[in-house]
Enzyme design. Structure first.
Site, PDB file in Angstrom:
ATOM      1  N   ARG A  98       0.813  -1.222   0.000  1.00 32.39           N
ATOM      2  CA  ARG A  98       0.000   0.000   0.000  1.00 32.39           C
ATOM      3  C   ARG A  98       0.843   1.267   0.000  1.00 32.39           C
ATOM      4  O   ARG A  98       0.542   2.223  -0.723  1.00 32.39           O
ATOM      5  CB  ARG A  98      -0.956  -0.017   1.199  1.00 32.39           C
ATOM      6  CG  ARG A  98      -1.838   1.219   1.333  1.00 32.39           C
ATOM      7  CD  ARG A  98      -2.439   1.694   0.031  1.00 32.39           C
ATOM      8  NE  ARG A  98      -3.132   0.631  -0.699  1.00 32.39           N
ATOM      9  CZ  ARG A  98      -3.437   0.706  -1.979  1.00 32.39           C
ATOM     10  NH1 ARG A  98      -3.089   1.763  -2.700  1.00 32.39           N
ATOM     11  NH2 ARG A  98      -4.057  -0.288  -2.572  1.00 32.39           N
ATOM     12  N   LYS A 133       2.504  24.655  -2.925  1.00 27.63           N
ATOM     13  CA  LYS A 133       1.232  24.040  -2.493  1.00 27.63           C
ATOM     14  C   LYS A 133       1.328  22.526  -2.638  1.00 27.63           C
ATOM     15  O   LYS A 133       0.715  21.909  -3.507  1.00 27.63           O
ATOM     16  CB  LYS A 133       0.083  24.612  -3.309  1.00 27.63           C
ATOM     17  CG  LYS A 133      -0.113  26.104  -3.099  1.00 27.63           C
ATOM     18  CD  LYS A 133      -1.209  26.664  -3.988  1.00 27.63           C
ATOM     19  CE  LYS A 133      -1.352  28.174  -3.790  1.00 27.63           C
ATOM     20  NZ  LYS A 133      -2.387  28.758  -4.680  1.00 27.63           N
ATOM     21  N   LYS A 165       5.714  38.934  -1.432  1.00 28.44           N
ATOM     22  CA  LYS A 165       4.288  38.846  -1.699  1.00 28.44           C
ATOM     23  C   LYS A 165       3.533  40.013  -1.052  1.00 28.44           C
ATOM     24  O   LYS A 165       4.149  40.869  -0.412  1.00 28.44           O
ATOM     25  CB  LYS A 165       3.756  37.497  -1.217  1.00 28.44           C
ATOM     26  CG  LYS A 165       4.391  36.314  -1.960  1.00 28.44           C
ATOM     27  CD  LYS A 165       3.969  34.983  -1.394  1.00 28.44           C
ATOM     28  CE  LYS A 165       2.523  34.669  -1.671  1.00 28.44           C
ATOM     29  NZ  LYS A 165       2.255  34.436  -3.108  1.00 28.44           N
ATOM     30  N   GLU A 194       5.531  39.921  -6.256  1.00 27.17           N
ATOM     31  CA  GLU A 194       4.164  39.669  -6.678  1.00 27.17           C
ATOM     32  C   GLU A 194       3.435  41.002  -6.851  1.00 27.17           C
ATOM     33  O   GLU A 194       3.464  41.860  -5.958  1.00 27.17           O
ATOM     34  CB  GLU A 194       3.449  38.823  -5.622  1.00 27.17           C
ATOM     35  CG  GLU A 194       1.984  38.566  -5.897  1.00 27.17           C
ATOM     36  CD  GLU A 194       1.306  37.895  -4.722  1.00 27.17           C
ATOM     37  OE1 GLU A 194       1.161  36.661  -4.760  1.00 27.17           O
ATOM     38  OE2 GLU A 194       0.941  38.599  -3.758  1.00 27.17           O
ATOM     39  N   ASP A 215      -0.137  38.417 -10.529  1.00 25.77           N
ATOM     40  CA  ASP A 215      -1.086  37.654  -9.728  1.00 25.77           C
ATOM     41  C   ASP A 215      -2.531  37.907 -10.163  1.00 25.77           C
ATOM     42  O   ASP A 215      -3.052  39.013 -10.039  1.00 25.77           O
ATOM     43  CB  ASP A 215      -0.921  38.021  -8.252  1.00 25.77           C
ATOM     44  CG  ASP A 215      -1.821  37.216  -7.350  1.00 25.77           C
ATOM     45  OD1 ASP A 215      -1.951  35.998  -7.580  1.00 25.77           O
ATOM     46  OD2 ASP A 215      -2.425  37.790  -6.416  1.00 25.77           O
TER      47      ASP A 215
END
Length: 277
Positions: A98, A133, A165, A194, A215
């Site tokens: 598994r 992410k 950012k 950004e 963005d």
């Protein structure tokens, strides 16, 4: 491929999570000295990725297990094809089944989705890149799968790239101030900023940023951004990118297209492990 110790530790943890105090079913039904051969069989069409990590699963469980790869990483396989063969102690094969399948299915899914994005922009200069992410503790493996699928890696983490950012800008006071402080504190890494509109783009360029992330901009504004930048900075398109619009985004002339979905939304492929002898 050299697998980092942190990834090996992750695989150890995955094995421990699955087996715990022991595989009750296998221990009750299979003699300890039983030997078998098993095949990893593709149950659909996909780009294969993750075999080195699956091999590591069985290497941890039993260094004497025989693991034979029959299809190459990055190869497109189809339903019914045997992608790998494993032989040795049956208990070990079943205990590693598994975890090894979870890894290959997950990474092949990422590689396959990445391949679809890369194919959509074939012939254009833009590159498909990933994001941070990723599944916790699986970033190395998942970013590896992106490369196997024909994509490219963005920064690996907070440690190997400067990406200013919106929250950094808000705290610093302005794009100009944020870039200035970053340049004062670090002279080796490229600085990416950004921006949300063309006004911020101009400020980032005037601040001598190396890369600008556009963005959630419209295709129209991306085209204008390319015209304004005139090659002085690299431009990265980000946000709301899909297979349906990625080519249109690439045709604006941007250099990079980052797609979080490569790692946070890629569906796992279907693979089975069957004992054949």
């Amino acid at each position: 491929m050299d697998i980092p110790p942190s990834v090996i530790n992750t695989i150890y943890s995955a094995i421990e999570e699955d087996i715990g105090q022991g595989d009750v079913t296998t221990n009750l039904l299979i003699p300890e000295d039983n030997k078998s051969k098993a095949h990893f069989i593709a149950k659909g069409k996909f780009i294969l990725a993750g075999i080195p990590f699956a091999r590591e699963v069985f290497g941890i469980l039993d260094p004497f297990i025989a693991f034979k790869t029959l299809r190459s990483e990055g190869e497109r396989v189809k339903a019914g094809e045997v992608i790998a063969e494993i032989s040795g102690n049956t208990n070990v094969i079943l205990k590693g089944e598994r975890v090894s399948l979870n890894i290959i299915q997950r990474l092949s899914g990422i590689a396959t989705l990445t391949g679809k994005y890369a194919n959509e922009i074939k012939g254009l200069k833009a590159k498909i890149v990933d994001t941070r992410k990723t599944t916790p503790c699986m970033r190395f493996m998942e970013k590896y799968a992106v490369r196997v699928g024909g994509g490219y890696n963005h920064r690996s983490g907070l440690f190997d790239g400067i990406l200013i950012k919106d929250n950094h800008i808000k705290t610093s006071g302005s794009i100009k101030k944020a870039v200035r402080e970053a340049k004062k504190g670090h002279h080796l890494l490229k600085i990416e900023v950004e921006v949300k509109n063309l006004k911020e783009l101009k400020e980032a360029i005037e601040s001598c940023a190396d890369i600008v992330m556009l963005d959630n901009m419209s295709v129209h504004d991306m085209k204008e951004a390319v015209r304004i930048a005139k090659g002085r900075v690299m431009l990265e398109a980000s946000g709301n990118i899909s297979l349906e619009n990625v080519r249109e985004v690439a045709e604006t002339g941007v250099d990079l297209i980052s797609v979080g979905a490569l790692t946070h939304s890629a569906p796992a492929v279907d693979i089975s492990l069957k004992i054949v002898k």
